[in-house]
Design a protein around this motif. Structure first.
Motif, PDB file in Angstrom:
ATOM      1  N   LEU A   3       0.769  -1.180   0.020  1.00 31.30           N
ATOM      2  CA  LEU A   3      -0.162  -0.185   0.073  1.00 31.30           C
ATOM      3  C   LEU A   3       0.840   1.249  -0.014  1.00 31.30           C
ATOM      4  O   LEU A   3       2.157   0.850   0.344  1.00 31.30           O
ATOM      5  N   SER A  20      -7.475   3.940  -7.155  1.00 28.88           N
ATOM      6  CA  SER A  20      -8.474   2.949  -7.479  1.00 28.88           C
ATOM      7  C   SER A  20      -7.961   1.598  -7.755  1.00 28.88           C
ATOM      8  O   SER A  20      -7.047   1.069  -8.677  1.00 28.88           O
ATOM      9  N   ASN A  46      -6.191  -0.137  -5.913  1.00 26.41           N
ATOM     10  CA  ASN A  46      -4.655  -0.330  -5.775  1.00 26.41           C
ATOM     11  C   ASN A  46      -3.656  -0.651  -6.802  1.00 26.41           C
ATOM     12  O   ASN A  46      -2.729  -1.255  -6.582  1.00 26.41           O
ATOM     13  N   TYR A  60     -10.465   7.426 -13.131  1.00 26.99           N
ATOM     14  CA  TYR A  60      -9.764   6.959 -12.052  1.00 26.99           C
ATOM     15  C   TYR A  60      -8.419   7.359 -12.105  1.00 26.99           C
ATOM     16  O   TYR A  60      -7.829   7.829 -10.840  1.00 26.99           O
ATOM     17  N   LEU A  64      -8.321  11.071 -10.970  1.00 25.32           N
ATOM     18  CA  LEU A  64      -8.661  11.066  -9.458  1.00 25.32           C
ATOM     19  C   LEU A  64      -7.390  10.361  -8.477  1.00 25.32           C
ATOM     20  O   LEU A  64      -6.806  11.345  -7.810  1.00 25.32           O
ATOM     21  N   HIS A 100      -5.016  12.746  -5.947  1.00 27.43           N
ATOM     22  CA  HIS A 100      -4.617  12.212  -4.385  1.00 27.43           C
ATOM     23  C   HIS A 100      -3.192  12.253  -4.474  1.00 27.43           C
ATOM     24  O   HIS A 100      -2.637  12.488  -3.335  1.00 27.43           O
ATOM     25  N   ARG A 117      -2.849   6.024   7.074  1.00 24.23           N
ATOM     26  CA  ARG A 117      -4.052   6.232   6.256  1.00 24.23           C
ATOM     27  C   ARG A 117      -4.446   4.900   5.430  1.00 24.23           C
ATOM     28  O   ARG A 117      -3.585   4.429   4.620  1.00 24.23           O
ATOM     29  N   ARG A 118      -5.602   4.449   5.479  1.00 27.65           N
ATOM     30  CA  ARG A 118      -6.051   3.144   4.964  1.00 27.65           C
ATOM     31  C   ARG A 118      -7.548   3.363   4.270  1.00 27.65           C
ATOM     32  O   ARG A 118      -8.443   4.206   5.129  1.00 27.65           O
ATOM     33  N   SER A 119      -7.858   2.798   3.344  1.00 27.63           N
ATOM     34  CA  SER A 119      -9.241   2.573   3.042  1.00 27.63           C
ATOM     35  C   SER A 119      -9.973   1.628   3.741  1.00 27.63           C
ATOM     36  O   SER A 119      -9.401   0.437   3.821  1.00 27.63           O
ATOM     37  N   GLN A 163     -22.527  -0.275  -2.857  1.00 24.95           N
ATOM     38  CA  GLN A 163     -21.623  -0.660  -1.755  1.00 24.95           C
ATOM     39  C   GLN A 163     -22.224  -0.130  -0.709  1.00 24.95           C
ATOM     40  O   GLN A 163     -22.359   1.218  -0.283  1.00 24.95           O
ATOM     41  N   GLY A 205     -12.264   6.209  -0.976  1.00 24.45           N
ATOM     42  CA  GLY A 205     -12.965   6.623  -2.090  1.00 24.45           C
ATOM     43  C   GLY A 205     -13.863   6.016  -2.865  1.00 24.45           C
ATOM     44  O   GLY A 205     -13.554   4.648  -2.756  1.00 24.45           O
ATOM     45  N   CYS A 209     -16.783   3.919  -7.836  1.00 20.18           N
ATOM     46  CA  CYS A 209     -17.737   3.005  -8.547  1.00 20.18           C
ATOM     47  C   CYS A 209     -18.986   3.611  -8.191  1.00 20.18           C
ATOM     48  O   CYS A 209     -19.263   3.359  -7.007  1.00 20.18           O
TER      49      CYS A 209
END
Ligand SMILES: Cc1cc2nc3c(=O)[nH]c(=O)nc-3n(C[C@H](O)[C@H](O)[C@H](O)COP(=O)(O)O)c2cc1C
Length: 548
Positions: free
Chosen positions: A105, A111, A113, A186, A189, A193, A334-336, A446, A500, A503
């Protein structure tokens, strides 16, 4: 038929890359060709490599200090400083392991990863580093020397003291491979980031970063050596390497002085010297382009434009937190979230602080990165924020956006101001009520969009924005990406997490809110909440071996 009218084909791309509710997804490859997954690390051979130190652990800067101009003592511009900048922006932040599978990561999300971004430093001669152009190798946290100027002294004279550049490029194929036509969105975006990650990292070192948006793509392409002769000669014996697109040039200043950032002389000198190394091939099998996407890339290429006037009103004082974690820790943790605790809540103060951080202020990260006026507004679907009724809110990030919204919006919107909102935060109640179902269905079902404490849909006046030129399509997505990075870090600072959401069904939310047909387009969604931890995964450190 695609017409040649300015901006129109980009508009056409946007329409064609939409996901339509209930079952019309944008064209994709139809299956995931795992055998042919592109490598997410580019490297050049043969080149001289320069190891970078890992120094983020010893960095004392508090996260809240990043927002107080002048409060962080600048580190000197040398190999150590550059190591810190990259360690907190484009580097690996951790490895994850599950059932013998490992994946990395990074400090900035991407998007799927898939990480399309690549970084290049354009630097004068510094302590421990020869002047030239270097590719950043994130896997090994080192620099790969790509360009050696013919006249080193002339090269060095192009830089004002304490200034250098960081160029970002991207390899769209890394994302197109999986997501097909929608991937160009994507990628852009992701670029936003990455840009924000660079801005926050620079602030943590006491440096300032600015997007030099006037530079033409053609100019950047030459400066970073993404075409002839460096890339043309690359194929020998290795097959053709996947193309890299120029994205943006960031000027970075380490001293408190007027910023100069003279790009043109460097571009001229980059023609007189030697380019080193060939890029690796990322995909074992065939890589292919998608005609619609290629057209969008072509039509959104940026010509040279005028420099924006830099100074903006200082804006109202920021709402600050009393306690501040270390910036270097927060950035790397920071993680999703993948799924969220649907019972978690956020206090009103925390919610308003996050809204406040979305507002543009002069010389405050991350908005000091972008030279243009805010173009992206936030529809906020509040689910569980104490003292703020569940419902749909609008945060307008620019006065013109507010005017346009009010003129055209749905007559049932209440336009009331939530009690306790400071005058400086242009937050308006549109509708009150439970909007969890709407949030989840809009995010292609989602559930995280319903289980977060709030979910954001970033909206833009697409038609108006494209009148400036097709390149502004990319700029809109970069701004949304910067907003996304801000939400990730702010969520962490509140003890929460973010994800983020690329989709989503494009028109579902605007249709349900009665905004369809008024030119507003959602370009990114985001949820903030308490992520549920997946204990099956093991977390490993980013770089296990000391490199300095
Ligand atoms: C532009 C963008 C779109 C994304 N879209 C989704 C999404 O729709 N659903 C999802 O679960 N995660 C989404 N993510 C999160 C990524 O999957 C995540 O960033 C990636 O796996 C890397 O993990 P990390 O953020 O923890 O570093 C998105 C991230 C970005 C930057």
């Amino acid at each position: 038929m695609v017409t040649k009218k300015k901006g129109q084909t980009v508009d056409h791309y946007h329409e064609t890359s939409k996901h339509h509710h209930p079952h019309g997804y944008a064209a994709g490859p139809g299956y995931t060709d795992w055998e042919n997954q592109p490598d997410s690390f580019r490297t050049y051979h043969p080149v001289t490599r320069v190891a970078l130190p890992l120094m983020a652990d010893g960095m004392p800067t508090g996260y809240e200090q990043l927002f107080v101009p002048g409060s962080v003592q600048s580190l000197p511009l040398d190999r150590h400083g550059l190591g810190g900048l990259l360690e907190l922006s484009l580097a690996i932040s951790a490895w994850k392991e599950y059932l013998g599978e490992r994946w990395s990561l990074r400090c900035h999300p991407a998007s799927g990863n898939l990480h399309p971004m690549e970084g290049y430093l354009v630097v004068p001669t510094l302590a421990g580093l020869a002047g030239g152009i270097y590719h950043y190798n994130a896997m090994e946290h080192c620099l790969e020397r790509r360009f050696i100027p013919a006249d080193g002294a002339a090269w060095d004279r192009c830089f004002a003291p304490g200034e250098f550049f960081l160029g970002l490029s991207m390899i769209p194929w890394r994302v197109t491979w999986r997501y097909g036509v929608r991937s160009w969105r994507y990628c852009n975006l992701d670029a936003g980031h990455a840009l924000a990650a660079v801005g926050y990292a620079a602030a943590a070192l006491g440096w300032r970063a600015r997007l030099l948006s006037y530079v033409a793509d053609g100019c950047l392409e030459n400066l970073l050596g993404l075409r002839a002769p460096a890339f043309d000669a690359m194929g020998r014996g290795m097959g053709e390497a996947e193309r890299e697109e120029p994205v943006m040039l960031v000027g970075i200043a380490c001293l408190p002085q007027e910023e100069k950032w003279q790009v043109e002389p460097l571009v001229q000198l980059a023609k007189q010297g030697s380019w080193q190394g060939y890029p690796n091939r990322l995909t074992p099998g065939e890589w292919r382009s998608w005609p619609l996407l290629e057209e969008a890339i072509r039509k959104s290429r940026k010509p040279a434009t005028l420099r924006y006037a830099r100074e903006r009103p200082a804006g109202p004082p920021l709402l600050m937190r009393g306690e501040s974690p270390l910036a270097s820790r927060l950035i790397r943790q920071r993680r999703s979230g993948q799924s969220y605790d649907g019972r978690a809540t956020l206090g009103r103060e925390g919610f308003l602080r996050i809204m406040d951080r979305a507002l543009v202020r002069n010389r405050v990260v991350p908005w000091d990165l972008l030279p243009w006026r805010a173009q992206v507004h936030m529809l906020v679907l509040v689910h569980r924020c104490e003292g703020i009724a569940s419902g749909v809110y609008l945060l307008t990030r620019d006065g013109e956006g507010l005017q346009r919204f009010r003129q055209q919006s749905n007559p049932v919107f209440s336009w009331s101001i939530p009690a306790g909102t400071p005058d400086s935060i242009p937050l308006y109640t549109l509708l009150v009520g439970d909007c969890r179902k709407l949030a989840a269905s809009s995010a292609c079902h989602q559930e995280m969009a319903a289980d977060g404490v709030f979910t954001v849909a970033m909206v833009v006046d697409m038609k108006g924005a494209l009148q400036q030129g097709g390149w502004n399509y990319r700029a809109l997505h970069w701004e949304a990406g910067v907003l996304g990075q801000m939400l990730y870090l702010e969520a962490e600072a509140e003890g929460l997490n973010g994800t983020g959401i690329g989709c989503f069904f494009d028109d579902l939310l605007t249709e349900r809110l009665g905004l369809l047909g008024q030119g507003w387009q959602v370009i990114y969604q985001f949820t903030v909440g308490r992520a549920l931890v997946d204990n099956r995964l093991t977390t490993l450190p980013a770089y296990t071996l000391p490199v300095d």
